[in-house]
Design a protein around this motif. Structure first.
Motif, PDB file in Angstrom:
ATOM      1  N   ALA A   1       0.838  -1.207   0.000  1.00  0.00           N
ATOM      2  CA  ALA A   1       0.000   0.000   0.000  1.00  0.00           C
ATOM      3  C   ALA A   1       0.873   1.257   0.000  1.00  0.00           C
ATOM      4  N   GLU A   2       1.959   1.205   0.753  1.00  0.00           N
ATOM      5  CA  GLU A   2       2.864   2.358   0.794  1.00  0.00           C
ATOM      6  C   GLU A   2       3.561   2.557  -0.557  1.00  0.00           C
ATOM      7  N   GLU A   3       3.972   1.446  -1.170  1.00  0.00           N
ATOM      8  CA  GLU A   3       4.614   1.520  -2.492  1.00  0.00           C
ATOM      9  C   GLU A   3       3.666   2.154  -3.517  1.00  0.00           C
ATOM     10  N   LYS A   4       2.402   1.677  -3.503  1.00  0.00           N
ATOM     11  CA  LYS A   4       1.420   2.265  -4.427  1.00  0.00           C
ATOM     12  C   LYS A   4       1.232   3.746  -4.151  1.00  0.00           C
ATOM     13  N   ASN A   5       1.138   4.104  -2.862  1.00  0.00           N
ATOM     14  CA  ASN A   5       0.884   5.506  -2.529  1.00  0.00           C
ATOM     15  C   ASN A   5       2.056   6.403  -2.938  1.00  0.00           C
ATOM     16  N   ASN A   6       3.280   5.899  -2.812  1.00  0.00           N
ATOM     17  CA  ASN A   6       4.440   6.697  -3.233  1.00  0.00           C
ATOM     18  C   ASN A   6       4.390   6.967  -4.730  1.00  0.00           C
TER      19      ASN A   6
END
Ligand code: B16
Ligand code: MG
Length: 214
Positions: free
Chosen positions: A75-80
């Motif tokens: 989720a963090e990777e997508k958000n970045n």
């Protein structure tokens, strides 16, 4: 048709501006890296849905299980990736129709607020030049239950100091229409799967149509 309301609560993505292509690109990059099938049809199921719930929908196509920590990292990777794409937005991404309609509603005395599932709401509003425009903002950082739960709209009304019955909600997602109704507010559908879903109080023909019914 006229609705006697004092406040209007706007969904962000799909109503005030359009970031769905960025959500798609960012989820697609993650899905490709993980070797998971993802397309525009699956992307349409993500409208109005929280980030973690969106990830769960994408992982339905995966043939393996992931740990909660791995899911957090995805989720963090997508958000970045998504936030890098959001940086390309400018005030030119706000249409004259939306800008002029908001200004006219304010001139008529309505309180105006946001009710969005996105934790990037304030960042997006700043990018498009509306960082300090709204009377209140309720977003993904304020809530624990995503649409169709009414939490985000009730939070927005509370921040405005308004009773739910005095609020109209503008939404492009069916889950958002359901959330508005569950909050005891008038649900105005604009495009997307909100339009004609059967649970809306009124289908807006355009954003500016608000000026005809309020
Ligand atoms: P974020 P809305 C929603 O915004 C989007 O429609 C949905 O696709 C997204 O997953 C959700 O925000 C969470 O976004 O990852 O930025 O927290 O339509 O409720 O304004
Ligand atoms: Mg939306």
């Amino acid at each position: 048709m006229k609705f006697e309301k004092k406040a209007v609560i706007f969904d962000l993505d799909g109503v005030i501006c359009f970031t769905d292509r960025f959500h798609y690109q960012a989820w697609k990059a993650l899905a490709d890296r993980l070797g998971i099938y993802f397309d525009e049809t699956i992307n349409n199921r993500l409208r109005g849905v929280s980030r973690m719930a969106s990830l769960e929908i994408i992982l339905e196509r995966s043939d393996r299980e992931y740990t909660p920590a791995e899911k957090e990292a995805f989720a963090e990777e997508k958000n970045n990736t998504y936030r890098e794409l959001l940086k390309t937005m400018t005030p030119a991404d706000l249409t004259d129709e939306v800008k002029d309609t908001l200004a006219e509603l304010r001139r008529r005395g309505y309180l105006l607020s946001i009710g969005s599932s996105s934790k990037n709401t304030k960042f997006i509003l700043e990018r498009i030049g509306l960082g300090d425009f709204f009377d209140a903002i309720a977003d993904g950082t304020d809530i624990t239950h995503s649409k169709p739960d009414p939490e985000v709209f009730l939070c927005s009304a509370r921040k405005l100091g308004m009773a739910p019955a005095d609020c109209a909600v503008v939404e492009d997602a069916r889950a958002g229409i359901q959330a508005a109704r569950a909050a005891g507010m008038t649900a105005l559908a604009l495009h997307g799967d909100a339009e004609g879903c059967g649970e809306e109080d009124y289908n807006l023909s355009s954003f500016a149509d608000l000026l005809n019914i309020l």
